[in-house]
Enzyme design. Structure first.
Site, short mmCIF file in Angstrom:
data_model
loop_
_atom_site.label_atom_id
_atom_site.label_comp_id
_atom_site.label_asym_id
_atom_site.label_seq_id
_atom_site.Cartn_x
_atom_site.Cartn_y
_atom_site.Cartn_z
N ASP A 15 32.25 -12.75 -56.91
CA ASP A 15 32.29 -11.30 -57.14
C ASP A 15 31.77 -11.07 -58.55
O ASP A 15 31.60 -12.02 -59.33
CB ASP A 15 33.74 -10.79 -57.02
CG ASP A 15 33.86 -9.29 -57.30
OD1 ASP A 15 33.02 -8.52 -56.79
OD2 ASP A 15 34.78 -8.87 -58.03
N SER A 16 31.55 -9.81 -58.89
CA SER A 16 31.13 -9.49 -60.26
C SER A 16 32.24 -9.82 -61.27
O SER A 16 31.96 -9.98 -62.45
CB SER A 16 30.81 -8.01 -60.36
OG SER A 16 31.97 -7.25 -60.10
N TYR A 47 28.75 -4.61 -61.35
CA TYR A 47 27.48 -4.58 -60.61
C TYR A 47 27.14 -3.15 -60.17
O TYR A 47 26.00 -2.84 -59.89
CB TYR A 47 27.59 -5.44 -59.34
CG TYR A 47 27.47 -6.93 -59.51
CD1 TYR A 47 27.27 -7.53 -60.76
CD2 TYR A 47 27.55 -7.76 -58.39
CE1 TYR A 47 27.16 -8.91 -60.88
CE2 TYR A 47 27.44 -9.15 -58.50
CZ TYR A 47 27.24 -9.71 -59.75
OH TYR A 47 27.13 -11.09 -59.85
N GLY A 48 28.17 -2.33 -60.07
CA GLY A 48 28.02 -1.01 -59.45
C GLY A 48 26.99 -0.10 -60.08
O GLY A 48 26.45 0.78 -59.42
N CYS A 78 32.50 -9.15 -52.51
CA CYS A 78 31.99 -8.01 -53.27
C CYS A 78 31.17 -7.12 -52.33
O CYS A 78 30.19 -7.59 -51.74
CB CYS A 78 31.11 -8.53 -54.40
SG CYS A 78 30.28 -7.26 -55.35
N ASN A 79 31.60 -5.89 -52.19
CA ASN A 79 30.86 -4.96 -51.32
C ASN A 79 29.45 -4.69 -51.87
O ASN A 79 28.49 -4.55 -51.12
CB ASN A 79 31.59 -3.62 -51.25
CG ASN A 79 32.90 -3.71 -50.50
OD1 ASN A 79 33.00 -3.37 -49.35
ND2 ASN A 79 33.94 -4.18 -51.17
N THR A 80 29.36 -4.61 -53.20
CA THR A 80 28.09 -4.24 -53.83
C THR A 80 27.05 -5.34 -53.62
O THR A 80 25.89 -5.06 -53.27
CB THR A 80 28.32 -3.98 -55.33
OG1 THR A 80 29.45 -3.11 -55.48
CG2 THR A 80 27.12 -3.35 -55.97
N GLU A 157 38.76 -4.57 -64.96
CA GLU A 157 38.31 -5.80 -65.61
C GLU A 157 39.04 -5.99 -66.94
O GLU A 157 39.35 -7.11 -67.35
CB GLU A 157 36.80 -5.75 -65.87
CG GLU A 157 35.96 -5.97 -64.63
CD GLU A 157 36.04 -7.40 -64.08
OE1 GLU A 157 36.04 -8.35 -64.87
OE2 GLU A 157 36.13 -7.54 -62.84
N CYS A 189 35.54 -1.31 -52.32
CA CYS A 189 35.22 -2.19 -53.46
C CYS A 189 36.42 -3.11 -53.61
O CYS A 189 37.57 -2.64 -53.55
CB CYS A 189 35.02 -1.36 -54.73
SG CYS A 189 34.97 -2.35 -56.26
N THR A 190 36.18 -4.40 -53.78
CA THR A 190 37.30 -5.34 -53.78
C THR A 190 38.19 -5.19 -55.03
O THR A 190 39.30 -5.73 -55.06
CB THR A 190 36.81 -6.80 -53.66
OG1 THR A 190 35.79 -7.04 -54.64
CG2 THR A 190 36.25 -7.06 -52.28
N HIS A 191 37.72 -4.49 -56.03
CA HIS A 191 38.58 -4.20 -57.19
C HIS A 191 39.65 -3.15 -56.84
O HIS A 191 40.72 -3.13 -57.46
CB HIS A 191 37.77 -3.63 -58.36
CG HIS A 191 37.00 -4.65 -59.14
ND1 HIS A 191 35.88 -5.28 -58.64
CD2 HIS A 191 37.16 -5.14 -60.40
CE1 HIS A 191 35.40 -6.11 -59.57
NE2 HIS A 191 36.17 -6.04 -60.64
N1 DGL Z 1 34.13 -5.77 -56.58
C1 DGL Z 1 32.83 -5.35 -56.31
C2 DGL Z 1 32.67 -4.61 -55.00
O1 DGL Z 1 33.40 -4.90 -54.08
C3 DGL Z 1 31.92 -4.94 -57.43
C4 DGL Z 1 32.39 -3.98 -58.43
C5 DGL Z 1 31.41 -3.81 -59.56
O2 DGL Z 1 31.10 -4.82 -60.19
O3 DGL Z 1 30.92 -2.70 -59.79
O4 DGL Z 1 31.81 -3.80 -54.83
#
Ligand code: DGL
Length: 275
Positions: A15-16, A47-48, A78-80, A157, A189-191
């Site tokens: 993931d990011s 990453y978003g 990570c979805n992104t 983060e 988003c996994t966060h």
């Molecule tokens: N956790 C990530 C996701 O599921 C990325 C979040 C990010 O880095 O912007 O999209």
């Protein structure tokens, strides 16, 4: 390294940053004997706000590293990265199984009572053609209101899971969903599950929040052939290992874990892009 070689026996997860740890936690629960390696690309998080090309370049470099370490299965937690890189990754390594992370449109369609679904995601996921196609394929006439949520991942983060500033930001992102009267919301988003109480507080108490990490881990279980040997857990970061180690100890309660530094370079020793 050959992907089917005897040393290809790890599950590589990335993931990011810390978001994918929600998936890793589920993988540890469901596969207590597996050898797991987690890569947090902290130096390039979030990453978003990045371009599709940047996200793909990072995902390629990370996957290459995970394969070098012996990965026989990659979980893109990570979805992104899934939205922008999974097709390129599958094309580059056709023999390697990948599990992606995508908002569960189908479960949301099954769960909604009033036909209005909200989806909270990073800006890059919200803008992706892959998400649009997923919604077109599965929404089945239901309305899906997508909201890109810049700013949230930075707080998480940094270890801020509940501050007035973060609450205000969450409120702001939830306002359009509240106005649309959604009764089901996907955390895309996994966060985001890491601050689930804040989302719930900003939406109505009867809004159902859905997240995907257990389903992602289950898919990995389906694809994984146990290789024997002892369970291992390696965590690496392109950022500062001590900061991540402290984050993990504080938020997940995993103490005594030694996080290692990963030099975020490609195979030629060139940096893939500038943070
Ligand atoms: N956790 C990530 C996701 O599921 C990325 C979040 C990010 O880095 O912007 O999209």
């Amino acid at each position: 390294m050959q992907i089917d070689s005897p040393t290809a026996r790890e599950i590589g997860v990335f993931d990011s940053g810390v978001g994918g740890l929600t998936v890793l936690r589920e993988l540890r629960r469901l596969l207590p004997d597996a050898r797991l390696r987690y890569l947090a690309d902290t130096a390039y998080a979030p990453y978003g706000g990045r371009s599709a090309d940047d996200i793909r370049a990072r995902s390629m470099a990370i996957t290459e590293h995970l394969i070098d370490c012996g990965a026989g299965l990659i979980v893109i937690a990570c979805n992104t990265a899934t939205a922008h890189a999974i097709e390129a990754l599958r094309a580059r390594w056709p023999a390697l199984p990948f599990v992606g992370t995508e908002p569960g449109i189908k479960p949301a369609v099954a769960a909604t009572r009033n036909g209005r679904i909200g989806l909270l995601a990073t800006s890059a996921t919200a803008a992706s053609a892959r998400l649009r196609a997923l919604i077109d394929r599965h929404a089945n006439g239901r309305e899906v209101i997508v909201r890109g949520c810049p700013g949230i991942v930075e707080h998480i983060e940094a270890g801020d899971l509940d501050s007035p500033l973060l609450r205000r930001l969450v409120e702001e992102h939830c306002a359009p969903l509240r106005q649309a009267g959604v009764d089901t919301v996907l955390l895309g988003c996994t966060h985001y599950p890491l601050i689930e109480p804040l989302w719930q507080a900003a939406l109505a108490p009867n809004v159902e929040l859905l997240h995907i990490e257990t389903a992602v881990a289950r898919r990995a279980v389906d694809l994984w052939t146990p290789t024997g040997g002892n369970a291992t857990l390696q965590v690496e970061t392109s950022g500062d290992p001590t900061t991540l180690q402290d984050w993990i100890a504080q938020v997940l309660g995993w103490r005594g874990l030694h996080v290692q530094a990963w030099a975020h370079e490609n195979n030629n020793g060139q940096q893939v892009l500038t943070a």
